[in-house]
Each structure stands twice: as C-alpha cells, then as structure tokens.
Design an enzyme around this catalytic site. Structure first.
Site, PDB file in Angstrom:
ATOM      1  CB  SER A   1      -0.971  -0.015   1.177  1.00 32.67           C
ATOM      2  OG  SER A   1      -0.288  -0.263   2.381  1.00 32.67           O
TER       3      SER A   1
ATOM      4  CD  GLU B   1       0.714   7.644   5.106  1.00 33.02           C
ATOM      5  OE1 GLU B   1       0.502   6.539   5.636  1.00 33.02           O
ATOM      6  OE2 GLU B   1       1.137   8.633   5.726  1.00 33.02           O
TER       7      GLU B   1
ATOM      8  CG  ASP C   1       0.099  14.435  16.906  1.00 32.07           C
ATOM      9  OD1 ASP C   1      -0.194  14.064  18.048  1.00 32.07           O
ATOM     10  OD2 ASP C   1       0.835  13.804  16.132  1.00 32.07           O
TER      11      ASP C   1
ATOM     12  CE  LYS D   1      -4.376   2.617  18.013  1.00 31.08           C
ATOM     13  NZ  LYS D   1      -3.489   3.655  17.426  1.00 31.08           N
TER      14      LYS D   1
ATOM     15  CD  GLN E   1       5.591   7.022  12.729  1.00 29.75           C
ATOM     16  OE1 GLN E   1       5.769   6.991  11.510  1.00 29.75           O
ATOM     17  NE2 GLN E   1       4.895   7.963  13.327  1.00 29.75           N
TER      18      GLN E   1
ATOM     19  CG  PHE F   1       9.763  13.558   8.362  1.00 27.18           C
ATOM     20  CD1 PHE F   1       9.493  14.915   8.367  1.00 27.18           C
ATOM     21  CD2 PHE F   1       9.361  12.795   7.286  1.00 27.18           C
ATOM     22  CE1 PHE F   1       8.837  15.504   7.307  1.00 27.18           C
ATOM     23  CE2 PHE F   1       8.708  13.374   6.224  1.00 27.18           C
ATOM     24  CZ  PHE F   1       8.449  14.733   6.228  1.00 27.18           C
TER      25      PHE F   1
ATOM     26  CG  HIS G   1       1.418   1.879   4.543  1.00 29.17           C
ATOM     27  ND1 HIS G   1       0.222   2.022   3.852  1.00 29.17           N
ATOM     28  CD2 HIS G   1       1.711   3.122   5.017  1.00 29.17           C
ATOM     29  CE1 HIS G   1      -0.178   3.283   3.915  1.00 29.17           C
ATOM     30  NE2 HIS G   1       0.698   3.962   4.614  1.00 29.17           N
TER      31      HIS G   1
HETATM   32  P1  FAD Z   1      -3.971   6.957  19.733  1.00 28.21           P
HETATM   33  O1  FAD Z   1      -4.013   5.549  19.314  1.00 28.21           O
HETATM   34  O2  FAD Z   1      -5.197   7.559  20.316  1.00 28.21           O
HETATM   35  O3  FAD Z   1      -2.749   7.116  20.748  1.00 28.21           O
HETATM   36  C1  FAD Z   1      -2.291   8.408  21.123  1.00 28.21           C
HETATM   37  C2  FAD Z   1      -1.621   8.319  22.486  1.00 28.21           C
HETATM   38  O4  FAD Z   1      -2.610   8.097  23.488  1.00 28.21           O
HETATM   39  C3  FAD Z   1      -0.619   7.154  22.612  1.00 28.21           C
HETATM   40  O5  FAD Z   1       0.447   7.602  23.413  1.00 28.21           O
HETATM   41  C4  FAD Z   1      -1.419   6.070  23.326  1.00 28.21           C
HETATM   42  O6  FAD Z   1      -0.584   5.202  24.081  1.00 28.21           O
HETATM   43  C5  FAD Z   1      -2.315   6.912  24.233  1.00 28.21           C
HETATM   44  N1  FAD Z   1      -3.604   6.273  24.545  1.00 28.21           N
HETATM   45  C6  FAD Z   1      -4.483   5.739  23.669  1.00 28.21           C
HETATM   46  N2  FAD Z   1      -5.574   5.279  24.329  1.00 28.21           N
HETATM   47  C7  FAD Z   1      -5.369   5.543  25.637  1.00 28.21           C
HETATM   48  C8  FAD Z   1      -6.135   5.335  26.837  1.00 28.21           C
HETATM   49  N3  FAD Z   1      -7.331   4.763  26.779  1.00 28.21           N
HETATM   50  N4  FAD Z   1      -5.619   5.740  28.002  1.00 28.21           N
HETATM   51  C9  FAD Z   1      -4.390   6.358  28.075  1.00 28.21           C
HETATM   52  N5  FAD Z   1      -3.625   6.585  26.968  1.00 28.21           N
HETATM   53  C10 FAD Z   1      -4.114   6.181  25.778  1.00 28.21           C
HETATM   54  N6  FAD Z   1      -1.331  12.246  11.785  1.00 28.21           N
HETATM   55  C11 FAD Z   1      -2.121  13.133  11.145  1.00 28.21           C
HETATM   56  O7  FAD Z   1      -2.334  14.239  11.647  1.00 28.21           O
HETATM   57  N7  FAD Z   1      -2.689  12.830   9.934  1.00 28.21           N
HETATM   58  C12 FAD Z   1      -2.521  11.636   9.336  1.00 28.21           C
HETATM   59  O8  FAD Z   1      -3.048  11.394   8.263  1.00 28.21           O
HETATM   60  C13 FAD Z   1      -1.707  10.668  10.005  1.00 28.21           C
HETATM   61  N8  FAD Z   1      -1.523   9.434   9.479  1.00 28.21           N
HETATM   62  C14 FAD Z   1      -0.806   8.494  10.182  1.00 28.21           C
HETATM   63  C15 FAD Z   1      -0.688   7.206   9.661  1.00 28.21           C
HETATM   64  C16 FAD Z   1       0.032   6.223  10.324  1.00 28.21           C
HETATM   65  C17 FAD Z   1       0.128   4.847   9.751  1.00 28.21           C
HETATM   66  C18 FAD Z   1       0.678   6.557  11.557  1.00 28.21           C
HETATM   67  C19 FAD Z   1       1.490   5.524  12.282  1.00 28.21           C
HETATM   68  C20 FAD Z   1       0.563   7.829  12.088  1.00 28.21           C
HETATM   69  C21 FAD Z   1      -0.191   8.807  11.421  1.00 28.21           C
HETATM   70  N9  FAD Z   1      -0.356  10.096  11.931  1.00 28.21           N
HETATM   71  C22 FAD Z   1      -1.123  11.020  11.257  1.00 28.21           C
HETATM   72  C23 FAD Z   1       0.278  10.482  13.201  1.00 28.21           C
HETATM   73  C24 FAD Z   1      -0.682  10.312  14.390  1.00 28.21           C
HETATM   74  O9  FAD Z   1      -1.785  11.173  14.231  1.00 28.21           O
HETATM   75  C25 FAD Z   1       0.058  10.657  15.662  1.00 28.21           C
HETATM   76  O10 FAD Z   1       1.049   9.687  15.931  1.00 28.21           O
HETATM   77  C26 FAD Z   1      -0.821  10.893  16.869  1.00 28.21           C
HETATM   78  O11 FAD Z   1      -0.008  11.466  17.901  1.00 28.21           O
HETATM   79  C27 FAD Z   1      -1.449   9.640  17.474  1.00 28.21           C
HETATM   80  O12 FAD Z   1      -2.482   9.188  16.724  1.00 28.21           O
HETATM   81  P2  FAD Z   1      -3.054   7.697  17.030  1.00 28.21           P
HETATM   82  O13 FAD Z   1      -4.203   7.497  16.158  1.00 28.21           O
HETATM   83  O14 FAD Z   1      -1.967   6.715  17.006  1.00 28.21           O
HETATM   84  O15 FAD Z   1      -3.546   7.945  18.553  1.00 28.21           O
END
Ligand code: FAD
Length: 298
Positions: A11, A13, A104, A165, A176, A216, A266
């Site tokens: 895939s 991106e 973020d 999740k 990542q 990055f 990916h």
């Molecule tokens: P989460 O899974 O919600 O995790 C965020 C933090 O919260 C982690 O430290 C986790 O341990 C903690 N956490 C989660 N659930 C709980 C809970 N219940 N209690 C306590 N702590 C908890 N960013 C963008 O802005 N746009 C994009 O398109 C984008 N694409 C991405 C694609 C991929 C494949 C990856 C790996 C990252 C991408 N990111 C993107 C970056 C991502 O948005 C950031 O890494 C962001 O900080 C975390 O998003 P997440 O969905 O992993 O968050």
C-alpha cells in the site's frame, strides 16, 4: 494490460498537495507507482480537519483512476456532527477504507471546551464512533508504534491502547516507520499475546535525505539508529551516495520483514515514486523485476 498483483500486498501513502504544481507531480508519481498494483493508496488528513478538502479531493482522484483509496481520518478536536457529515461524504464518494487516527493538533491550535471534543480523546473513540455510525461499511486501519508512541506512559500501556483500538473494531494496522526490524517483530509478538489477531503491516520510509529524515523522526518519535545517522552524516551532501546507501538499508530492512512474515508493506511515498519503485524492484515486487529464483524442493 492490468499490472499483475504482487504476492505481497503493498500500500502507498500520499499527502494532499498544496499547489496545482504539486497536484500535477503527484498525479505523475501515482501513475508510475500504480505499476506496483497497490492494494490501496491512502491520503493523510491534517489534524483538526486542516486538509480535509485536499484529502478528499486526492482520494476522489485515486478512486477515479480505478484504484482503491483510503482516507486518513482524525478525531482530535472534532465534533461528532462534523465527523458524521464527513463519513457520509466519504461514503457518497464510494470510499470503503479509513485510516482512523487521533491525530495531533498543530501547536497554538486551540480546542474550545465542549462535550463533543471530550468524546474523542483517543483513536479508539473514533474507531468505536465509525462502527456505531456506519457498521461494517469501512475497512478500518489504525496506527501502531513498534518503538512506542512518544506520548505513551510506557510500551505496555501503548500496546494496551493499540489492542483497545482493535477491540473497538479496527480490521488492520499500519506501523509508524522504523529501521529496527526487531522492534517490529517484538511488537507483533506482544500484540498477539494480548489477543490481537489483525494484520500489522510495517510502514516503510525510504531514505530521501539526511536532514529531512532526522527532522521527521524527531517529530514522530521514530528512532534512526546510530549506524544510519553516522553513515548519513559522513555522506554529507553526496546525494548519490545517500540514495545508494538509503536504498540498500531500506531494501535490507524490507527483506528481513518479509522473511519474518510481515503481511505486507506500506510505503510512506512522500509523493515521490523513484525510491519506492527501486526498492520494490530490488525486492522482486515490481512487475518488471526479474522473477525470484525458485527454491529447490526439500
Ligand atoms: P492513539 O491511538 O489515540 O494514541 C495516542 C496516544 O494516546 C498514545 O500515546 C497512546 O498510548 C495513548 N492512549 C491511547 N488510548 C489511551 C487510553 N485509553 N488511556 C491512556 N492513553 C491512551 N497524523 C495526522 O495528523 N494525519 C494523518 O493522516 C496521520 N496518518 C498516520 C498514519 C500512520 C500509519 C501513523 C502511524 C501515524 C499517522 N499520523 C497522522 C500520526 C498520528 O496522528 C500521531 O502519531 C498521533 O499522535 C497519534 O495518533 P493515534 O491514532 O496513534 O492515537
């Protein structure tokens, strides 16, 4: 003639271009990358909805080009009504895949208080919301962090957040990027031990240049191992040398991941085709690559 489907799902991106010139370049890059017969192409989504129009427009172009497209979709700072409307828009466009993220917020981007925001603290909240609103319509990917998300309290807590999740309804995960294959294999083993059985696809970042990679990586918490840093530093401004070294290092990483059972790759293309095509060619995953030698029967 349609490109043959490679045995290993790939895939790709992209990010939404900011200018018409960028859009044109991206279209050209996509046409070249489609030779790899990607399983899907995904388009990033700026947190807070900052790139929503560009993300959806790029997703629409990819679908119109006859490819499966995934929209990244983030929930930080969002209201349920906005997310609901955007999910409907994606459904109307024919999108069936999401990469569901917390995201973020850019620094200085304020969130006003309100019940709706409280609802979307983590990506698991978004996955649950998408399932509530749209049932099984979307194939949902989530992010995974073999080297731990930088804000996580501990690797174990981050792994549990990842498992949450998947329990909320994710179908698969993309990691990542990383350069340490052992971190990936360990993460997969630990996730399996927690009962996570969805595919965890490694995210691969081609090495395009030293300063960009280090910038990055600092921002997203990916570790660039010392041996890679020192080689890049020693190469200085030698663009050809960096390209050659980066291709060798990333191809070797992919070879290890594939040999160890990674369910796909990916690629973070950064909207460029040459390095991804070259790595795929070296891995024998490009249709024009020489056929991999057949193993003698045991
Ligand atoms: P989460 O899974 O919600 O995790 C965020 C933090 O919260 C982690 O430290 C986790 O341990 C903690 N956490 C989660 N659930 C709980 C809970 N219940 N209690 C306590 N702590 C908890 N960013 C963008 O802005 N746009 C994009 O398109 C984008 N694409 C991405 C694609 C991929 C494949 C990856 C790996 C990252 C991408 N990111 C993107 C970056 C991502 O948005 C950031 O890494 C962001 O900080 C975390 O998003 P997440 O969905 O992993 O968050």
């Amino acid at each position: 003639m349609p490109a043959p489907t490679p045995a290993l799902p790939l895939s790709l991106e992209f990010f939404p271009p900011k200018t018409e010139a960028g859009a044109l370049k991206l279209r050209q890059a996509r046409q070249q990358l489609y030779a790899l017969a990607p399983q899907f192409c995904s388009v990033t989504y700026g947190a807070g909805g900052s790139t929503q129009a560009g993300t959806f427009a790029t997703v629409g172009e990819i679908l119109a080009e006859g490819q499966d497209a995934a929209s990244h979709f983030s929930c930080i700072g969002a209201h349920a009504a906005k997310l609901r409307a955007e999910l409907q828009e994606l459904r109307d466009m024919g999108v069936k895949r999401l990469v569901a993220l917390r995201g973020d917020l850019p620094s200085g981007y304020g969130i006003s208080s309100g019940q709706a925001e409280q609802r979307f603290q983590y990506a698991s909240d978004l996955v649950a919301f998408v399932r509530e609103e749209t049932g099984a319509h979307f194939h949902i990917e989530v992010a995974a962090y073999p080297e731990m998300h930088p804000q996580a309290a501990s690797p174990q807590k981050d792994l549990q957040a990842f498992a949450a999740k998947v329990r909320a309804g994710a179908d698969s995960a993309i990691t990542q990027y990383f350069f340490n294959a052992d971190a990936y294999f360990r993460f997969v083993d630990e996730a399996r031990a927690l009962g996570v059985d969805v595919p965890i696809v490694p995210g691969i970042m081609p090495i395009m240049g030293a300063s960009q990679l280090l910038r990055f990586s600092d921002a997203c918490g990916a570790e660039v191992p010392r041996w890679i840093r020192t080689r890049l530093q020693a190469l200085g401004d030698d663009v050809d040398g960096i390209r050659a070294f980066g291709l060798d290092a990333v191809t070797a990483l992919c070879e290890r991941l594939i040999a160890g059972g990674a369910p796909g790759l990916h690629f973070y293309t950064m909207n460029q085709s040459p390095l991804v095509l070259e790595v795929a060619q070296r891995l024998g995953l490009h249709p024009s690559a020489p056929a991999a030698p057949t193993m003698p029967a045991a």
